[in-house]
Design a protein around this motif. Structure first.
Motif, PDB file in Angstrom:
ATOM      1  N   GLN A 252       3.417  10.909   1.318  1.00  0.00           N
ATOM      2  CA  GLN A 252       3.783  12.045   1.459  1.00  0.00           C
ATOM      3  C   GLN A 252       5.399  12.410   1.809  1.00  0.00           C
ATOM      4  O   GLN A 252       6.189  13.347   1.073  1.00  0.00           O
ATOM      5  CB  GLN A 252       3.265  12.931   2.267  1.00  0.00           C
ATOM      6  N   LYS A 253       5.772  11.640   2.820  1.00  0.00           N
ATOM      7  CA  LYS A 253       7.184  11.908   3.257  1.00  0.00           C
ATOM      8  C   LYS A 253       8.005  11.331   2.115  1.00  0.00           C
ATOM      9  O   LYS A 253       9.217  12.032   1.893  1.00  0.00           O
ATOM     10  CB  LYS A 253       7.449  11.010   4.512  1.00  0.00           C
ATOM     11  N   TRP A 254       7.867  10.220   1.586  1.00  0.00           N
ATOM     12  CA  TRP A 254       8.623   9.577   0.479  1.00  0.00           C
ATOM     13  C   TRP A 254       8.915  10.613  -0.595  1.00  0.00           C
ATOM     14  O   TRP A 254       9.968  10.657  -1.164  1.00  0.00           O
ATOM     15  CB  TRP A 254       8.264   8.369   0.240  1.00  0.00           C
TER      16      TRP A 254
ATOM     17  N   LYS B 209      11.017   4.543   0.148  1.00  0.00           N
ATOM     18  CA  LYS B 209      11.742   3.989   1.278  1.00  0.00           C
ATOM     19  C   LYS B 209      11.175   2.841   1.535  1.00  0.00           C
ATOM     20  O   LYS B 209      11.262   2.133   2.809  1.00  0.00           O
ATOM     21  CB  LYS B 209      12.183   4.811   2.389  1.00  0.00           C
ATOM     22  N   THR B 210      10.763   1.765   0.800  1.00  0.00           N
ATOM     23  CA  THR B 210      10.055   0.550   0.890  1.00  0.00           C
ATOM     24  C   THR B 210      10.993  -0.453   1.507  1.00  0.00           C
ATOM     25  O   THR B 210      12.239  -0.347   0.954  1.00  0.00           O
ATOM     26  CB  THR B 210       9.190   0.176  -0.213  1.00  0.00           C
TER      27      THR B 210
ATOM     28  N   ASN C  83       0.955  -1.268   0.002  1.00  0.00           N
ATOM     29  CA  ASN C  83      -0.042   0.072   0.133  1.00  0.00           C
ATOM     30  C   ASN C  83       0.755   1.145   0.035  1.00  0.00           C
ATOM     31  O   ASN C  83       0.409   2.344  -0.680  1.00  0.00           O
ATOM     32  CB  ASN C  83      -0.890   0.095   1.127  1.00  0.00           C
ATOM     33  N   ASN C  84       2.013   1.370   0.919  1.00  0.00           N
ATOM     34  CA  ASN C  84       2.801   2.600   0.932  1.00  0.00           C
ATOM     35  C   ASN C  84       3.345   2.639  -0.623  1.00  0.00           C
ATOM     36  O   ASN C  84       3.488   3.823  -0.963  1.00  0.00           O
ATOM     37  CB  ASN C  84       3.881   2.504   1.988  1.00  0.00           C
ATOM     38  N   ILE C  85       3.867   1.678  -1.090  1.00  0.00           N
ATOM     39  CA  ILE C  85       4.458   2.148  -2.489  1.00  0.00           C
ATOM     40  C   ILE C  85       3.292   2.555  -3.404  1.00  0.00           C
ATOM     41  O   ILE C  85       3.598   3.457  -4.296  1.00  0.00           O
ATOM     42  CB  ILE C  85       5.073   0.564  -3.169  1.00  0.00           C
ATOM     43  N   GLY C  86       2.222   2.144  -3.476  1.00  0.00           N
ATOM     44  CA  GLY C  86       0.886   2.532  -4.380  1.00  0.00           C
ATOM     45  C   GLY C  86       0.710   4.064  -3.763  1.00  0.00           C
ATOM     46  O   GLY C  86       0.430   4.623  -4.667  1.00  0.00           O
ATOM     47  N   GLU C  87       0.646   4.270  -2.559  1.00  0.00           N
ATOM     48  CA  GLU C  87       0.245   5.825  -2.050  1.00  0.00           C
ATOM     49  C   GLU C  87       1.557   6.603  -2.757  1.00  0.00           C
ATOM     50  O   GLU C  87       1.369   7.702  -3.293  1.00  0.00           O
ATOM     51  CB  GLU C  87       0.457   5.890  -0.595  1.00  0.00           C
ATOM     52  N   PHE C  88       2.947   6.213  -2.524  1.00  0.00           N
ATOM     53  CA  PHE C  88       3.904   6.981  -3.209  1.00  0.00           C
ATOM     54  C   PHE C  88       3.781   7.265  -4.686  1.00  0.00           C
ATOM     55  O   PHE C  88       3.855   8.353  -5.228  1.00  0.00           O
ATOM     56  CB  PHE C  88       5.350   6.251  -2.805  1.00  0.00           C
ATOM     57  N   LEU C  89       3.489   6.161  -5.554  1.00  0.00           N
ATOM     58  CA  LEU C  89       3.225   6.094  -6.787  1.00  0.00           C
ATOM     59  C   LEU C  89       2.059   7.159  -7.104  1.00  0.00           C
ATOM     60  O   LEU C  89       1.958   7.965  -8.073  1.00  0.00           O
ATOM     61  CB  LEU C  89       3.322   4.901  -7.445  1.00  0.00           C
TER      62      LEU C  89
END
Length: 168
Positions: A109-111, A118-119, A77-83
């Motif tokens: 947002q941070k990435w 930063k996965t 999910n975090n990768i998806g949010e970044f992308l």
């Protein structure tokens, strides 16, 4: 502010219904913080961790889906949010639009602010294409100065972000 789209209210691509815009924030008491309607909300969904992941962006005012990723195998999910945020930045730059982005992801947002995804997910054969897309997104952030305000969607006040996939 000028409207974002000429054909507001129509579904993107004509293949799936437009996202529903939450009504919960429209009826907040006077003086309560409210989201900017002339903005784009982004969100990701992932079945499993890691699992099948996708993301999309919708126009806050109407819930119209503006863009949607393909389904990625073995993502997070975090990768998806970044992308989703980077895709929205690049999409706006290409369309010559400059409106805020809402995301409910602190990590995404941070990435983006740091320019690096930063996965901790390890690249393998199942997610090789996903990691290629991540590298392209990081390169885009490095090579482009185009930025718009990115705000935290206040789920606790406004309800689910308009780009939510509704799978919880």
């Amino acid at each position: 502010t000028a409207p974002l789209l000429e054909n507001r209210g129509r579904e993107a691509g004509g293949t799936r219904p437009a996202a529903k815009t939450p009504e919960s924030w429209r009826s907040l008491p006077e003086g309560s913080p409210k989201p900017e309607p002339n903005a784009i909300a982004v969100d990701a969904a992932c079945s499993g961790n890691p699992g099948k992941m996708e993301y999309r962006g919708v126009y806050v005012e109407t819930g119209e889906e503006l863009f949607k990723s393909p389904l990625f195998e073995y993502g997070t999910n975090n990768i998806g949010e970044f992308l989703a945020i980077v895709h929205c930045l690049a999409w706006q730059q290409k369309k010559r639009i400059n409106i805020p982005i809402y995301s409910d992801s602190v990590n995404g947002q941070k990435w983006v602010a740091e320019g690096v995804c930063k996965t901790k997910l390890v690249e393998n054969e199942k997610n090789k294409y996903l990691f290629e897309v991540v590298k392209r997104a990081e390169k885009w952030l490095h090579d482009n100065t185009f930025r718009v305000p990115i705000y935290k969607w206040r789920t606790e006040i406004w309800g689910e972000i308009p780009a939510d996939f509704g799978r919880k």
